[in-house]
Every structure is written in C-alpha cells, then in structure tokens.
Design an enzyme around this catalytic site. Structure first.
Site, PDB file in Angstrom:
ATOM      1  N   THR A  94       0.845  -1.200   0.000  1.00 13.37           N
ATOM      2  CA  THR A  94       0.000   0.000   0.000  1.00 13.37           C
ATOM      3  C   THR A  94       0.875   1.243   0.000  1.00 13.37           C
ATOM      4  OG1 THR A  94      -1.704   1.236   1.193  1.00 13.37           O
ATOM      5  CG2 THR A  94      -0.172  -0.014   2.546  1.00 13.37           C
ATOM      6  N   SER A  95       0.342   2.306  -0.546  1.00 16.19           N
ATOM      7  CA  SER A  95       1.062   3.586  -0.480  1.00 16.19           C
ATOM      8  C   SER A  95       0.509   4.430   0.667  1.00 16.19           C
ATOM      9  CB  SER A  95       0.902   4.334  -1.814  1.00 16.19           C
ATOM     10  OG  SER A  95      -0.466   4.458  -2.110  1.00 16.19           O
ATOM     11  N   LYS A 109      -2.747   3.381   6.774  1.00 14.07           N
ATOM     12  CA  LYS A 109      -3.168   1.975   6.829  1.00 14.07           C
ATOM     13  C   LYS A 109      -2.071   1.119   7.456  1.00 14.07           C
ATOM     14  CE  LYS A 109      -6.394   1.681   2.906  1.00 14.07           C
ATOM     15  NZ  LYS A 109      -6.748   0.884   1.733  1.00 14.07           N
ATOM     16  N   GLU A 122      -4.864  -0.931  -9.630  1.00 13.70           N
ATOM     17  CA  GLU A 122      -6.231  -1.179  -9.123  1.00 13.70           C
ATOM     18  C   GLU A 122      -7.158  -1.485 -10.289  1.00 13.70           C
ATOM     19  OE1 GLU A 122      -8.370   0.438  -6.180  1.00 13.70           O
ATOM     20  OE2 GLU A 122      -6.715   1.144  -4.933  1.00 13.70           O
ATOM     21  N   ASP A 137      -8.432  -3.660   0.448  1.00 16.03           N
ATOM     22  CA  ASP A 137      -9.298  -2.681  -0.188  1.00 16.03           C
ATOM     23  C   ASP A 137     -10.434  -2.382   0.773  1.00 16.03           C
ATOM     24  OD1 ASP A 137      -9.182  -1.292  -2.800  1.00 16.03           O
ATOM     25  OD2 ASP A 137     -11.311  -1.774  -2.754  1.00 16.03           O
ATOM     26  N   PHE A 175      -7.541   9.478   8.129  1.00 18.04           N
ATOM     27  CA  PHE A 175      -7.494   9.809   6.701  1.00 18.04           C
ATOM     28  C   PHE A 175      -8.869   9.594   6.082  1.00 18.04           C
ATOM     29  CE2 PHE A 175      -7.660   5.599   4.652  1.00 18.04           C
ATOM     30  CZ  PHE A 175      -7.428   4.772   5.736  1.00 18.04           C
ATOM     31  N   GLY A 176      -8.968   9.924   4.801  1.00 23.86           N
ATOM     32  CA  GLY A 176     -10.173   9.640   4.030  1.00 23.86           C
ATOM     33  C   GLY A 176     -11.439  10.177   4.678  1.00 23.86           C
ATOM     34  N   HIS A 202     -12.968  -1.262  10.976  1.00 26.47           N
ATOM     35  CA  HIS A 202     -13.092  -2.313   9.960  1.00 26.47           C
ATOM     36  C   HIS A 202     -11.736  -2.972   9.690  1.00 26.47           C
ATOM     37  CE1 HIS A 202     -12.167   1.586   8.452  1.00 26.47           C
ATOM     38  NE2 HIS A 202     -11.942   1.208   7.213  1.00 26.47           N
ATOM     39  N   ARG A 203     -10.692  -2.117   9.605  1.00 23.23           N
ATOM     40  CA  ARG A 203      -9.343  -2.640   9.308  1.00 23.23           C
ATOM     41  C   ARG A 203      -8.837  -3.486  10.478  1.00 23.23           C
ATOM     42  NH1 ARG A 203      -7.955   1.665   7.680  1.00 23.23           N
ATOM     43  NH2 ARG A 203      -8.630   1.112   5.584  1.00 23.23           N
TER      44      ARG A 203
HETATM   45  P1  IMP Z   1      -8.646   2.041  -0.682  1.00 23.48           P
HETATM   46  O1  IMP Z   1      -8.914   1.978  -2.137  1.00 23.48           O
HETATM   47  O2  IMP Z   1      -8.787   0.732   0.006  1.00 23.48           O
HETATM   48  O3  IMP Z   1      -7.367   2.723  -0.332  1.00 23.48           O
HETATM   49  O4  IMP Z   1      -9.746   2.930   0.033  1.00 23.48           O
HETATM   50  C1  IMP Z   1     -10.725   3.590  -0.647  1.00 23.48           C
HETATM   51  C2  IMP Z   1     -11.089   4.886   0.027  1.00 23.48           C
HETATM   52  O5  IMP Z   1     -11.956   4.567   1.114  1.00 23.48           O
HETATM   53  C3  IMP Z   1      -9.949   5.668   0.626  1.00 23.48           C
HETATM   54  O6  IMP Z   1      -9.430   6.578  -0.300  1.00 23.48           O
HETATM   55  C4  IMP Z   1     -10.625   6.398   1.745  1.00 23.48           C
HETATM   56  O7  IMP Z   1     -11.178   7.592   1.244  1.00 23.48           O
HETATM   57  C5  IMP Z   1     -11.734   5.455   2.158  1.00 23.48           C
HETATM   58  N1  IMP Z   1     -11.318   4.692   3.321  1.00 23.48           N
HETATM   59  C6  IMP Z   1     -10.872   3.412   3.381  1.00 23.48           C
HETATM   60  N2  IMP Z   1     -10.565   3.081   4.628  1.00 23.48           N
HETATM   61  C7  IMP Z   1     -10.796   4.164   5.377  1.00 23.48           C
HETATM   62  C8  IMP Z   1     -10.641   4.447   6.746  1.00 23.48           C
HETATM   63  O8  IMP Z   1     -10.185   3.635   7.558  1.00 23.48           O
HETATM   64  N3  IMP Z   1     -11.005   5.676   7.125  1.00 23.48           N
HETATM   65  C9  IMP Z   1     -11.487   6.624   6.277  1.00 23.48           C
HETATM   66  N4  IMP Z   1     -11.632   6.418   4.991  1.00 23.48           N
HETATM   67  C10 IMP Z   1     -11.286   5.190   4.539  1.00 23.48           C
END
Ligand code: IMP
Length: 191
Positions: free
Chosen positions: A11-12, A16, A40, A69, A145-146, A172-173
């Site tokens: 992962t980048s 995470k 992806e 993911d 993040f996110g 979730h993670r």
């Molecule tokens: P990815 O493709 O698995 O990296 O995640 C998709 C998108 O879901 C990320 O860019 C985040 O915007 C959102 N996301 C995934 N996991 C989390 C989290 O733990 N917290 C907040 N946003 C998340």
C-alpha cells in the site's frame, strides 16, 4: 519458523500501515510496508479488487504479502461510494458526501475492509472486517485519513478523526486484521 511471522503490506497509504502495525505488534506479527504502485481494477466487489492487488503485489515482491481494499457504504445512497470510495474521496471528498446527504435524516453507514493474503501468488486468503456507524452532520477531527472526519461509529459520539484510540480498537481494518491474525497463528501452529 520465526521469519515466517514477517509479512508485507502492499500500500502507499502510511495510515493503513500504522493501523495494521499498531494491532499486529500486539499479536507478534511484524508487517512491513511494500511501497509499490499497486494497480487497481474497477469492480463492485472489494474482495475481487483486494485479490487482484495481492497477486499483482506478489509478482513484484515475491514476499508473503497483504493487499487491502476498503470502502464507505452509505445506506441512504444504496451503498455508494462503496468500492468507488477512493475515486469519490478524490473527487467529492467529505464535503461532497455531506452535500449529497443534505436534508436526509437516515445517515446509517458502514466501513468495510477486505484483506487478501498470499504466500505464493496463487492461493489467496480473504479476511473481512466491518464497523457500523453513521455519517456526521459536519466534518470533525483531523486524525486518520479519508472519510474518518465524517464517520461516527455506532455507540460513540466522536468521529474516527476525533478519536484515533477508538478507531484503532474497533475499525473495519482492525477487525479484518484480527481475523487474519487468528488464521495466521492457527496455520503457523500446524506447519
Ligand atoms: P482504498 O482503495 O482501500 O485505499 O480505500 C478507498 C477509500 O476509502 C480511501 O481513499 C478512503 O477515502 C476510504 N477509506 C478506506 N478506509 C478508510 C478508513 O479507515 N477511514 C477513512 N476512509 C477510509
């Protein structure tokens, strides 16, 4: 067999990796970041995306490797953005999601994470974690993040971005990694 407890995470996303490390070190598994540009695919299924990423990452590293993911699924939007969360985060962001929910009282949502693990690039094990919650009315908090600043887990009043201790404990993670660690230790005991 101690070296077998070392695994890599393709992962980048440094957040995470930190979340994974915080938990895995408590169960004696060392995880290193594999900073490769993981290709992806688009799919409605996180499982399919994670599996593809794990196989792709294995080909480049030849190490026991995890790809993950994750996505945010909002009930009032029929599960959107779900597997498209990454793109939607980049284009609409948290503000865009709040705008889409303007005037909507039903704010239930969940985060789901899918981990795909392979040691040979062929056999891929899948582990899933989910956390229920709701979308806040405002962007709150600066940690994580996110979509963390707009997600309030069920039973709590703060967003994940306001309370990283709670996020580390119930995310979730975290739950997907717990399932992985249980399986990993179990199969280590049988080798
Ligand atoms: P990815 O493709 O698995 O990296 O995640 C998709 C998108 O879901 C990320 O860019 C985040 O915007 C959102 N996301 C995934 N996991 C989390 C989290 O733990 N917290 C907040 N946003 C998340």
């Amino acid at each position: 067999m101690a070296s077998k407890k070392e695994i890599w995470f393709a992962t980048s996303n440094a957040h995470k990796v930190m979340e994974a490390q915080a938990y895995l070190k408590t169960v004696n598994i060392v995880i290193h970041q594999a900073k490769i540009d993981v290709k992806e695919i688009q799919s409605p299924f996180l499982e399919e995306i994670a599996t593809f990423k794990a196989k792709y990452a294995f080909e480049r590293t030849k190490k026991p490797i995890i790809a993950e993911d994750a996505g945010l699924f909002i009930e009032a939007l029929n599960g959107f953005p779900g597997p498209y969360s990454s793109y939607v985060y980049k284009t609409l962001g948290c503000e865009g999601i709040l705008k889409l929910l303007t005037g909507i009282e039903e704010r239930k949502a969940f985060f789901k994470a899918v981990i795909a693990y392979t040691e040979d690039g062929d056999d891929v094990k899948i582990f899933v974690g989910k956390v229920d919650g709701k979308i806040s009315r405002k962007i709150r908090g600066t940690m994580g993040f996110g979509f963390d600043p707009i997600f309030i887990p069920h039973g709590f009043s703060k967003t994940f971005a306001q309370d990283s201790v709670t996020k580390d404990a119930i995310s979730h993670r975290r739950r997907a990694f717990e399932a992985f660690a249980t399986w990993f230790h179990d199969q280590m005991g049988h080798v």
